[in-house]
Design a protein around this motif. Structure first.
Motif, PDB file in Angstrom:
ATOM      1  N   ILE A   1       7.019  -6.328  65.433  1.00  0.00           N
ATOM      2  CA  ILE A   1       8.494  -6.047  65.823  1.00  0.00           C
ATOM      3  C   ILE A   1       9.062  -7.725  66.143  1.00  0.00           C
ATOM      4  N   VAL A   2       8.122  -8.382  66.946  1.00  0.00           N
ATOM      5  CA  VAL A   2       8.395  -9.875  67.404  1.00  0.00           C
ATOM      6  C   VAL A   2       8.551 -10.738  66.071  1.00  0.00           C
ATOM      7  N   LEU A   3       7.351 -10.643  65.246  1.00  0.00           N
ATOM      8  CA  LEU A   3       7.376 -11.398  64.049  1.00  0.00           C
ATOM      9  C   LEU A   3       8.579 -11.175  63.104  1.00  0.00           C
ATOM     10  N   ASP A   4       8.814  -9.921  63.077  1.00  0.00           N
ATOM     11  CA  ASP A   4       9.648  -9.356  62.150  1.00  0.00           C
ATOM     12  C   ASP A   4      11.143  -9.819  62.718  1.00  0.00           C
ATOM     13  N   LEU A   5      11.425  -9.599  63.895  1.00  0.00           N
ATOM     14  CA  LEU A   5      12.627 -10.305  64.618  1.00  0.00           C
ATOM     15  C   LEU A   5      12.891 -11.602  64.252  1.00  0.00           C
ATOM     16  N   PHE A   6      11.619 -12.441  64.566  1.00  0.00           N
ATOM     17  CA  PHE A   6      11.450 -13.931  64.423  1.00  0.00           C
ATOM     18  C   PHE A   6      12.000 -14.401  62.964  1.00  0.00           C
TER      19      PHE A   6
ATOM     20  N   GLY B   1      10.035  -6.103  57.076  1.00  0.00           N
ATOM     21  CA  GLY B   1       9.082  -5.659  57.848  1.00  0.00           C
ATOM     22  C   GLY B   1       9.380  -4.504  58.809  1.00  0.00           C
ATOM     23  N   LEU B   2      10.614  -4.660  59.380  1.00  0.00           N
ATOM     24  CA  LEU B   2      11.221  -3.706  60.431  1.00  0.00           C
ATOM     25  C   LEU B   2      11.140  -2.352  59.654  1.00  0.00           C
TER      26      LEU B   2
ATOM     27  N   ALA C   1       1.113   0.245  56.375  1.00  0.00           N
ATOM     28  CA  ALA C   1       2.000  -0.513  55.237  1.00  0.00           C
ATOM     29  C   ALA C   1       2.492  -1.596  55.934  1.00  0.00           C
ATOM     30  N   GLU C   2       2.688  -2.087  57.253  1.00  0.00           N
ATOM     31  CA  GLU C   2       3.207  -2.953  58.006  1.00  0.00           C
ATOM     32  C   GLU C   2       1.949  -4.052  57.705  1.00  0.00           C
ATOM     33  N   ALA C   3       0.841  -3.606  58.014  1.00  0.00           N
ATOM     34  CA  ALA C   3      -0.259  -4.429  58.083  1.00  0.00           C
ATOM     35  C   ALA C   3      -0.622  -5.058  56.776  1.00  0.00           C
ATOM     36  N   TRP C   4      -0.488  -4.346  55.919  1.00  0.00           N
ATOM     37  CA  TRP C   4      -0.576  -4.950  54.262  1.00  0.00           C
ATOM     38  C   TRP C   4       0.562  -5.836  54.049  1.00  0.00           C
ATOM     39  N   PHE C   5       1.689  -5.676  54.552  1.00  0.00           N
ATOM     40  CA  PHE C   5       2.833  -6.596  54.414  1.00  0.00           C
ATOM     41  C   PHE C   5       2.674  -7.756  55.300  1.00  0.00           C
ATOM     42  N   MET C   6       1.921  -7.638  56.505  1.00  0.00           N
ATOM     43  CA  MET C   6       1.807  -9.021  57.224  1.00  0.00           C
ATOM     44  C   MET C   6       0.928  -9.829  56.544  1.00  0.00           C
ATOM     45  N   LEU C   7      -0.248  -9.133  55.959  1.00  0.00           N
ATOM     46  CA  LEU C   7      -1.470  -9.751  55.466  1.00  0.00           C
ATOM     47  C   LEU C   7      -0.770 -10.633  54.151  1.00  0.00           C
TER      48      LEU C   7
ATOM     49  N   ALA D   1       0.984 -18.611  60.641  1.00  0.00           N
ATOM     50  CA  ALA D   1      -0.002 -17.983  59.456  1.00  0.00           C
ATOM     51  C   ALA D   1      -1.077 -17.241  60.519  1.00  0.00           C
ATOM     52  N   VAL D   2      -1.743 -17.775  61.370  1.00  0.00           N
ATOM     53  CA  VAL D   2      -2.894 -17.330  62.216  1.00  0.00           C
ATOM     54  C   VAL D   2      -2.161 -16.073  63.030  1.00  0.00           C
ATOM     55  N   VAL D   3      -0.942 -16.240  63.755  1.00  0.00           N
ATOM     56  CA  VAL D   3      -0.556 -15.014  64.357  1.00  0.00           C
ATOM     57  C   VAL D   3      -0.183 -14.145  63.460  1.00  0.00           C
ATOM     58  N   VAL D   4       0.380 -14.122  62.356  1.00  0.00           N
ATOM     59  CA  VAL D   4       0.781 -13.087  61.447  1.00  0.00           C
ATOM     60  C   VAL D   4      -0.543 -12.538  60.942  1.00  0.00           C
ATOM     61  N   LEU D   5      -1.590 -13.029  60.666  1.00  0.00           N
ATOM     62  CA  LEU D   5      -2.957 -12.662  60.443  1.00  0.00           C
ATOM     63  C   LEU D   5      -3.639 -11.882  61.505  1.00  0.00           C
ATOM     64  N   VAL D   6      -3.352 -12.178  62.729  1.00  0.00           N
ATOM     65  CA  VAL D   6      -3.621 -11.476  63.701  1.00  0.00           C
ATOM     66  C   VAL D   6      -2.978 -10.280  64.111  1.00  0.00           C
ATOM     67  N   SER D   7      -1.652 -10.160  63.916  1.00  0.00           N
ATOM     68  CA  SER D   7      -0.858  -9.076  63.726  1.00  0.00           C
ATOM     69  C   SER D   7      -1.256  -7.866  62.576  1.00  0.00           C
ATOM     70  N   SER D   8      -1.560  -8.624  61.542  1.00  0.00           N
ATOM     71  CA  SER D   8      -2.202  -7.606  60.465  1.00  0.00           C
ATOM     72  C   SER D   8      -3.582  -6.922  60.988  1.00  0.00           C
ATOM     73  N   VAL D   9      -4.328  -7.782  61.550  1.00  0.00           N
ATOM     74  CA  VAL D   9      -5.742  -6.981  61.948  1.00  0.00           C
ATOM     75  C   VAL D   9      -5.348  -6.001  63.094  1.00  0.00           C
ATOM     76  N   LEU D  10      -4.485  -6.308  63.925  1.00  0.00           N
ATOM     77  CA  LEU D  10      -4.102  -5.123  64.922  1.00  0.00           C
ATOM     78  C   LEU D  10      -3.469  -3.985  64.360  1.00  0.00           C
ATOM     79  N   LEU D  11      -2.691  -4.327  63.469  1.00  0.00           N
ATOM     80  CA  LEU D  11      -1.884  -3.325  62.774  1.00  0.00           C
ATOM     81  C   LEU D  11      -3.013  -2.404  61.952  1.00  0.00           C
ATOM     82  N   PHE D  12      -4.001  -3.054  61.414  1.00  0.00           N
ATOM     83  CA  PHE D  12      -5.189  -2.210  60.639  1.00  0.00           C
ATOM     84  C   PHE D  12      -5.937  -1.247  61.584  1.00  0.00           C
ATOM     85  N   LEU D  13      -6.031  -1.698  62.778  1.00  0.00           N
ATOM     86  CA  LEU D  13      -6.771  -1.108  63.782  1.00  0.00           C
ATOM     87  C   LEU D  13      -6.193   0.079  64.429  1.00  0.00           C
ATOM     88  N   VAL D  14      -4.824   0.256  64.194  1.00  0.00           N
ATOM     89  CA  VAL D  14      -4.068   1.259  64.819  1.00  0.00           C
ATOM     90  C   VAL D  14      -4.341   2.493  64.317  1.00  0.00           C
TER      91      VAL D  14
END
Length: 123
Positions: A10-15, A62-63, A73-79, A110-123
């Motif tokens: 959410i923070v990345l999408d709002l950013f 993203g939101l 779906a958000e994880a793939w988007f972030m990736l 880019a690194v933070v977005v990739l971390v976000s993607s990984v975290l969303l895949f793990l949810v």
């Protein structure tokens, strides 16, 4: 971990929405912050508007994905979206921008977005 994954997304999408707003309504300072100054009164105005429109739209997508399609779906988007700040890194470097901005802002994003993607895949 679920709260962290959703909060970061959410923070990345709002950013992205904020960046879009800034490029649309404060294009000169936004371009300087990007790392490659441009004159919004000159030929660069259209490109700065395009960047603002693109960034704002990515934030909205993203939101919407997170709200209506879910974490995967958000994880793939972030990736996929992580390619943009990687490209921005190269753009800043190729146009004489500071390495600190290229790596400290764009590559780090880019690194933070990739971390976000990984975290969303793990949810």
């Amino acid at each position: 971990m679920t709260i962290t994954a959703y909060t970061l997304a959410i923070v990345l999408d709002l950013f992205c929405l904020f960046l879009g707003y800034r490029f649309l309504f404060q294009p000169g300072p936004a371009a300087t912050g990007y790392g490659v100054p441009a004159d919004p009164a000159g030929d660069a105005r259209a490109y700065l508007t395009i960047k603002g429109s693109r960034d704002g739209t990515l934030g909205l997508i993203g939101l919407a994905l997170l709200a209506f399609a879910g974490a995967h779906a958000e994880a793939w988007f972030m990736l996929c979206v992580a390619v943009i700040p990687l490209g921005d890194t190269l753009i800043v470097l190729r146009n004489g921008g500071a390495k600190a901005v290229a790596f400290g802002i764009h590559f780090a994003t880019a690194v933070v977005v990739l971390v976000s993607s990984v975290l969303l895949f793990l949810v």
